[in-house]
Design a protein around this motif. Structure first.
Motif, mmCIF file in Angstrom:
data_model
loop_
_atom_site.group_PDB
_atom_site.id
_atom_site.type_symbol
_atom_site.label_atom_id
_atom_site.label_comp_id
_atom_site.label_asym_id
_atom_site.label_seq_id
_atom_site.Cartn_x
_atom_site.Cartn_y
_atom_site.Cartn_z
ATOM 1 N N UNK A 136 0.896 -1.178 -0.019
ATOM 2 C CA UNK A 136 -0.064 -0.006 -0.044
ATOM 3 C C UNK A 136 1.041 1.222 -0.058
ATOM 4 N N UNK A 137 2.345 1.153 -0.268
ATOM 5 C CA UNK A 137 3.169 2.335 -0.171
ATOM 6 C C UNK A 137 2.940 3.198 0.984
ATOM 7 N N UNK A 138 3.072 2.429 2.153
ATOM 8 C CA UNK A 138 2.639 3.252 3.441
ATOM 9 C C UNK A 138 3.644 2.777 4.634
ATOM 10 N N UNK A 139 4.067 3.895 5.120
ATOM 11 C CA UNK A 139 5.042 3.575 6.312
ATOM 12 C C UNK A 139 4.419 2.995 7.340
ATOM 13 N N UNK A 140 5.024 1.941 8.152
ATOM 14 C CA UNK A 140 4.395 1.352 9.195
ATOM 15 C C UNK A 140 5.312 1.656 10.119
ATOM 16 N N UNK A 141 4.995 2.113 11.373
ATOM 17 C CA UNK A 141 5.571 2.277 12.562
ATOM 18 C C UNK A 141 5.491 1.448 13.979
ATOM 19 N N UNK A 142 6.362 1.349 14.553
ATOM 20 C CA UNK A 142 6.155 0.605 15.842
ATOM 21 C C UNK A 142 6.881 1.142 16.910
ATOM 22 N N UNK A 143 6.429 0.941 18.196
ATOM 23 C CA UNK A 143 7.247 1.583 19.378
ATOM 24 C C UNK A 143 7.673 0.676 20.602
ATOM 25 N N UNK A 144 8.342 -0.429 20.100
ATOM 26 C CA UNK A 144 8.624 -1.348 20.993
ATOM 27 C C UNK A 144 9.569 -1.259 22.142
ATOM 28 N N UNK A 145 9.593 -2.289 23.002
ATOM 29 C CA UNK A 145 10.399 -1.908 24.085
ATOM 30 C C UNK A 145 11.877 -2.541 24.061
ATOM 31 N N UNK A 146 12.819 -1.694 24.415
ATOM 32 C CA UNK A 146 14.234 -2.209 24.319
ATOM 33 C C UNK A 146 14.598 -2.790 25.570
ATOM 34 N N UNK A 147 14.381 -3.953 26.020
ATOM 35 C CA UNK A 147 14.576 -4.606 26.907
ATOM 36 C C UNK A 147 16.114 -4.562 27.371
ATOM 37 N N UNK A 148 16.992 -4.320 26.631
ATOM 38 C CA UNK A 148 18.516 -4.248 27.161
ATOM 39 C C UNK A 148 18.753 -3.008 27.739
ATOM 40 N N UNK A 149 17.763 -1.964 27.770
ATOM 41 C CA UNK A 149 18.176 -0.901 28.853
ATOM 42 C C UNK A 149 17.809 -1.296 30.069
ATOM 43 N N UNK A 150 18.616 -0.706 31.051
ATOM 44 C CA UNK A 150 18.673 -0.961 32.473
ATOM 45 C C UNK A 150 17.669 -0.418 32.844
ATOM 46 N N UNK A 151 16.566 -1.047 33.749
ATOM 47 C CA UNK A 151 15.290 -0.438 34.113
ATOM 48 C C UNK A 151 14.173 -0.441 33.089
ATOM 49 N N UNK A 152 14.309 -1.080 31.877
ATOM 50 C CA UNK A 152 13.493 -1.097 31.270
ATOM 51 C C UNK A 152 12.106 -1.564 31.695
ATOM 52 N N UNK A 153 10.935 -1.076 31.026
ATOM 53 C CA UNK A 153 9.796 -1.540 31.601
ATOM 54 C C UNK A 153 9.428 -3.018 31.368
ATOM 55 N N UNK A 154 8.774 -3.712 31.980
ATOM 56 C CA UNK A 154 8.468 -5.215 31.760
ATOM 57 C C UNK A 154 7.186 -5.037 31.135
ATOM 58 N N UNK A 155 6.487 -4.097 30.983
ATOM 59 C CA UNK A 155 5.039 -4.142 30.223
ATOM 60 C C UNK A 155 5.596 -4.019 28.641
ATOM 61 N N UNK A 156 5.627 -5.214 28.054
ATOM 62 C CA UNK A 156 6.015 -5.461 26.988
ATOM 63 C C UNK A 156 4.848 -5.539 25.515
ATOM 64 N N UNK A 157 3.767 -5.080 25.924
ATOM 65 C CA UNK A 157 2.602 -4.993 24.934
ATOM 66 C C UNK A 157 2.913 -4.487 23.821
ATOM 67 N N UNK A 158 3.550 -3.249 23.790
ATOM 68 C CA UNK A 158 3.800 -2.672 22.339
ATOM 69 C C UNK A 158 4.989 -3.456 21.646
ATOM 70 N N UNK A 159 5.409 -4.627 22.049
ATOM 71 C CA UNK A 159 6.572 -5.509 21.649
ATOM 72 C C UNK A 159 7.751 -5.338 21.630
ATOM 73 N N UNK A 160 8.670 -6.222 21.398
ATOM 74 C CA UNK A 160 10.065 -5.810 21.737
ATOM 75 C C UNK A 160 11.135 -5.494 20.570
ATOM 76 N N UNK A 161 11.693 -4.722 20.628
ATOM 77 C CA UNK A 161 12.817 -4.210 19.516
ATOM 78 C C UNK A 161 13.349 -5.294 18.846
ATOM 79 N N UNK A 162 13.882 -6.407 19.161
ATOM 80 C CA UNK A 162 14.661 -7.264 18.255
ATOM 81 C C UNK A 162 13.397 -7.942 17.115
#
Length: 198
Positions: A136-162
């Motif tokens: 559809x020639x459309x940009x798709x965005x995501x807002x995932x959690x980077x779990x490698x960051x110290x103190x990263x949220x454990x609420x990963x409902x937005x998905x995980x970066x890898x």
């Protein structure tokens, strides 16, 4: 993935609302949210959960709300997949971030059945969305959690970066230290063979 199980992904429409309802169960996916968080913020907790459910049914009926993943015909995964402009709370909460003027679609939230976690369901949902964006020639965005960051949220409902990086998304910025903004653009979204649609 065990046995001969195959993950298939399709757009959520009025005709498969009952599948979404069954997948989310009595708890409404997460504390009765019915995937309204990025639209309402904490307001979803301050009203009757049945209203959240009705809103999701209405949004799915409009044809631009999400994706459903199936394993051997049973619903096992959900992803909120809609124009970024419809996610009022996302835009308000992160108003200091410059999202740009692109009319992007957001892959902003996931819910995977406990019985299917660890089987690549999230990856299939991400791949399907990336393919849809290319077609559809459309940009798709995501807002995932980077779990490698110290103190990263454990609420990963937005998905995980890898999971997004593995699907060919590129990081564009950060909403916070542990929340990346990633994008798949039509020119960088190779079709992920093996993602079946229904």
């Amino acid at each position: 993935m065990s046995g001969s199980a195959r993950i298939e992904v399709t757009t959520a429409v009025a005709g498969n609302w009952r599948d979404v309802e069954r997948l989310f169960g009595r708890s409404g996916a997460s504390n009765g949210c019915w995937c309204q968080y990025w639209i309402l913020g904490a307001e979803y907790t301050r009203r009757d959960r049945s209203q959240n459910k009705r809103d999701l049914a209405r949004q799915i009926g409009s044809g631009a709300a999400g994706l459903v993943a199936y394993r051997d015909g049973e619903p096992v995964g959900w992803a909120r997949f809609a124009p970024r402009s419809e996610l009022d709370w996302l835009l308000k909460r992160f108003s200091g971030y410059d999202f740009g003027q692109e009319a992007a679609w957001s892959l902003s939230c996931f819910f995977i059945a406990r019985t299917a976690r660890g089987e690549g369901v999230m990856a299939q949902l991400i791949n399907y969305a990336a393919d849809w964006g290319r077609d559809h020639e459309t940009v798709i965005e995501g807002y995932p959690v980077d779990t490698s960051v110290d103190g990263a949220t454990r609420n990963v409902f937005p998905g995980v970066l890898p999971a997004f990086l593995d699907a060919g998304f590129i990081e564009r910025g950060r909403l916070s230290m542990d929340r990346a903004v990633v994008a798949s653009t039509p020119d960088r979204a190779p079709r992920k063979h093996g993602v079946a649609s229904r």
